[in-house]
Write a protein that holds these residues in place. Structure first.
Motif, mmCIF file in Angstrom:
data_model
loop_
_atom_site.group_PDB
_atom_site.id
_atom_site.type_symbol
_atom_site.label_atom_id
_atom_site.label_comp_id
_atom_site.label_asym_id
_atom_site.label_seq_id
_atom_site.Cartn_x
_atom_site.Cartn_y
_atom_site.Cartn_z
ATOM 1 N N ARG A 176 -3.915 9.552 15.938
ATOM 2 C CA ARG A 176 -3.509 8.189 16.305
ATOM 3 C C ARG A 176 -2.009 8.018 16.042
ATOM 4 N NH1 ARG A 176 -7.980 6.343 18.587
ATOM 5 N NH2 ARG A 176 -9.842 6.619 17.373
ATOM 6 N N ASP A 177 -1.457 6.948 16.606
ATOM 7 C CA ASP A 177 -0.046 6.639 16.416
ATOM 8 C C ASP A 177 0.112 5.736 15.195
ATOM 9 O OD1 ASP A 177 2.647 6.062 16.620
ATOM 10 O OD2 ASP A 177 2.428 4.761 18.366
ATOM 11 N N PRO A 178 0.748 6.220 14.116
ATOM 12 C CA PRO A 178 0.892 5.384 12.921
ATOM 13 C C PRO A 178 1.846 4.213 13.111
ATOM 14 C CG PRO A 178 2.058 7.449 12.624
ATOM 15 C CD PRO A 178 1.317 7.546 13.936
ATOM 16 N N HIS A 179 2.627 4.221 14.193
ATOM 17 C CA HIS A 179 3.590 3.148 14.453
ATOM 18 C C HIS A 179 3.109 2.201 15.543
ATOM 19 C CE1 HIS A 179 5.936 6.567 12.798
ATOM 20 N NE2 HIS A 179 6.343 5.587 12.007
ATOM 21 N N GLY A 180 1.821 2.262 15.870
ATOM 22 C CA GLY A 180 1.266 1.464 16.955
ATOM 23 C C GLY A 180 0.831 0.065 16.563
ATOM 24 N N GLY A 181 0.913 -0.287 15.295
ATOM 25 C CA GLY A 181 0.544 -1.631 14.861
ATOM 26 C C GLY A 181 -0.855 -1.737 14.287
ATOM 27 N N ASP A 182 -1.611 -0.640 14.236
ATOM 28 C CA ASP A 182 -2.943 -0.652 13.641
ATOM 29 C C ASP A 182 -2.845 -0.432 12.136
ATOM 30 O OD1 ASP A 182 -3.872 -0.861 16.229
ATOM 31 O OD2 ASP A 182 -4.429 1.247 16.394
ATOM 32 N N LEU A 183 -3.879 -0.866 11.411
ATOM 33 C CA LEU A 183 -3.974 -0.601 9.977
ATOM 34 C C LEU A 183 -4.820 0.641 9.769
ATOM 35 C CD1 LEU A 183 -3.530 -3.872 9.904
ATOM 36 C CD2 LEU A 183 -4.377 -3.581 7.612
ATOM 37 N N PHE A 184 -4.392 1.479 8.842
ATOM 38 C CA PHE A 184 -5.133 2.686 8.505
ATOM 39 C C PHE A 184 -5.439 2.646 7.013
ATOM 40 C CE2 PHE A 184 -2.619 3.628 12.232
ATOM 41 C CZ PHE A 184 -3.559 4.202 13.070
ATOM 42 N N VAL A 185 -6.725 2.773 6.682
ATOM 43 C CA VAL A 185 -7.189 2.628 5.304
ATOM 44 C C VAL A 185 -7.673 3.984 4.808
ATOM 45 C CG1 VAL A 185 -8.723 1.350 3.763
ATOM 46 C CG2 VAL A 185 -7.946 0.290 5.893
ATOM 47 N N PHE A 186 -7.246 4.364 3.619
ATOM 48 C CA PHE A 186 -7.585 5.644 2.998
ATOM 49 C C PHE A 186 -8.202 5.389 1.632
ATOM 50 C CE2 PHE A 186 -3.883 6.056 5.662
ATOM 51 C CZ PHE A 186 -4.153 7.173 6.438
ATOM 52 N N ARG A 187 -9.164 6.242 1.243
ATOM 53 C CA ARG A 187 -9.803 6.122 -0.072
ATOM 54 C C ARG A 187 -9.671 7.441 -0.811
ATOM 55 N NH1 ARG A 187 -16.088 5.568 -1.755
ATOM 56 N NH2 ARG A 187 -15.932 7.786 -1.470
ATOM 57 N N GLY A 188 -9.464 7.363 -2.107
ATOM 58 C CA GLY A 188 -9.328 8.546 -2.940
ATOM 59 C C GLY A 188 -10.669 9.125 -3.364
ATOM 60 N N ARG A 189 -10.603 10.185 -4.137
ATOM 61 C CA ARG A 189 -11.792 10.907 -4.575
ATOM 62 C C ARG A 189 -12.702 10.062 -5.449
ATOM 63 N NH1 ARG A 189 -11.213 16.655 -7.280
ATOM 64 N NH2 ARG A 189 -10.452 16.985 -5.202
ATOM 65 N N SER A 190 -12.123 9.308 -6.367
ATOM 66 C CA SER A 190 -12.948 8.518 -7.290
ATOM 67 C C SER A 190 -13.605 7.330 -6.593
ATOM 68 C CB SER A 190 -12.107 8.017 -8.462
ATOM 69 O OG SER A 190 -11.189 7.037 -8.019
ATOM 70 N N GLY A 191 -13.036 6.890 -5.481
ATOM 71 C CA GLY A 191 -13.615 5.779 -4.737
ATOM 72 C C GLY A 191 -13.202 4.415 -5.229
ATOM 73 N N SER A 192 -12.390 4.378 -6.289
ATOM 74 C CA SER A 192 -11.995 3.083 -6.840
ATOM 75 C C SER A 192 -10.645 2.600 -6.318
ATOM 76 C CB SER A 192 -11.945 3.157 -8.361
ATOM 77 O OG SER A 192 -10.950 4.069 -8.771
ATOM 78 N N VAL A 199 -7.965 2.298 -2.789
ATOM 79 C CA VAL A 199 -7.663 2.465 -1.370
ATOM 80 C C VAL A 199 -6.171 2.226 -1.158
ATOM 81 C CG1 VAL A 199 -9.936 1.834 -0.465
ATOM 82 C CG2 VAL A 199 -8.205 0.070 -0.764
ATOM 83 N N LYS A 200 -5.638 2.877 -0.128
ATOM 84 C CA LYS A 200 -4.274 2.636 0.327
ATOM 85 C C LYS A 200 -4.343 2.302 1.811
ATOM 86 C CE LYS A 200 -1.483 5.262 -2.906
ATOM 87 N NZ LYS A 200 -0.467 6.315 -3.055
ATOM 88 N N ILE A 201 -3.482 1.364 2.207
ATOM 89 C CA ILE A 201 -3.435 0.914 3.594
ATOM 90 C C ILE A 201 -2.002 1.043 4.079
ATOM 91 C CG2 ILE A 201 -3.782 -1.027 5.164
ATOM 92 C CD1 ILE A 201 -5.712 -2.185 3.050
ATOM 93 N N ILE A 202 -1.825 1.671 5.247
ATOM 94 C CA ILE A 202 -0.500 1.671 5.859
ATOM 95 C C ILE A 202 -0.565 0.864 7.145
ATOM 96 C CG2 ILE A 202 0.295 3.821 4.821
ATOM 97 C CD1 ILE A 202 -0.179 5.165 7.552
ATOM 98 N N TRP A 203 0.561 0.200 7.423
ATOM 99 C CA TRP A 203 0.627 -0.668 8.594
ATOM 100 C C TRP A 203 2.070 -0.761 9.052
ATOM 101 C CZ3 TRP A 203 0.829 -6.631 8.244
ATOM 102 C CH2 TRP A 203 0.771 -7.190 9.518
ATOM 103 N N HIS A 204 2.291 -0.516 10.321
ATOM 104 C CA HIS A 204 3.614 -0.712 10.914
ATOM 105 C C HIS A 204 3.551 -2.004 11.716
ATOM 106 C CE1 HIS A 204 7.257 -0.100 13.235
ATOM 107 N NE2 HIS A 204 7.609 0.777 12.302
ATOM 108 N N ASP A 205 4.309 -3.012 11.297
ATOM 109 C CA ASP A 205 4.224 -4.337 11.917
ATOM 110 C C ASP A 205 5.238 -4.548 13.035
ATOM 111 O OD1 ASP A 205 6.554 -4.505 10.473
ATOM 112 O OD2 ASP A 205 5.968 -6.268 9.319
ATOM 113 N N GLY A 206 5.920 -3.498 13.439
ATOM 114 C CA GLY A 206 6.928 -3.617 14.482
ATOM 115 C C GLY A 206 8.338 -3.612 13.913
ATOM 116 N N LEU A 207 8.452 -3.962 12.640
ATOM 117 C CA LEU A 207 9.756 -3.952 11.967
ATOM 118 C C LEU A 207 9.891 -2.787 11.001
ATOM 119 C CD1 LEU A 207 10.029 -7.748 11.140
ATOM 120 C CD2 LEU A 207 11.113 -6.515 13.015
ATOM 121 N N GLY A 208 8.780 -2.410 10.391
ATOM 122 C CA GLY A 208 8.804 -1.326 9.424
ATOM 123 C C GLY A 208 7.409 -1.021 8.917
ATOM 124 N N MET A 209 7.321 0.077 8.188
ATOM 125 C CA MET A 209 6.046 0.532 7.643
ATOM 126 C C MET A 209 5.819 -0.109 6.282
ATOM 127 S SD MET A 209 3.497 2.771 8.299
ATOM 128 C CE MET A 209 4.146 4.022 9.368
#
Length: 115
Positions: free
Chosen positions: A36-52, A54-64
């Motif tokens: 996928r395109d990380p600069h397309g304006g969608d949110l991408f959610v990631f979870r670590g091994r422990s499950g406790s 999450v990290k979310i990246i989002w490019h809002d058109g101005l920056g990440m």
């Protein structure tokens, strides 16, 4: 809470993610592993091994932007790695970030009477 517009798509990167990664590493993972395109304006959610956490990246058109949340107790509900990339709504993301099962949310308390 993240000010998410209603028309934004939210993608869960199923499986485990190295939570030491920053926004550039996660954006590269979106591009290479998820296709996928990380600069397309969608949110991408990631979870670590422990499950406790999450990290979310989002490019809002101005920056990440990089958002992180850690639960003090419990784990985030996460789909199976066999599901691949999963798309959810912004309302389901709100449930997920509150530690609620976003697949089947239920009211936990309903008053029996008004008085």
């Amino acid at each position: 809470m993240i000010p998410v517009p209603g028309n934004v798509r939210v993608w869960l990167a199923v499986g485990r993610t190295d939570m030491r990664r920053g926004m550039n590493g996660l954006a590269l993972q979106v591009q290479e592993a998820l296709g996928r395109d990380p600069h397309g304006g969608d949110l991408f959610v990631f979870r670590g091994r422990s499950g406790s956490m999450v990290k979310i990246i989002w490019h809002d058109g101005l920056g990440m932007s990089l958002y992180a949340k850690r639960l003090e107790h419990g784990r985030f509900i996460w789909p199976s790695p066999a599901d691949g990339v999963v798309a959810i709504s912004s309302a389901q993301l709100a449930y997920l970030l509150d530690g609620i099962d976003w697949r089947n949310p239920r009211h936990t308390f309903r008053p029996k009477s008004a008085g």
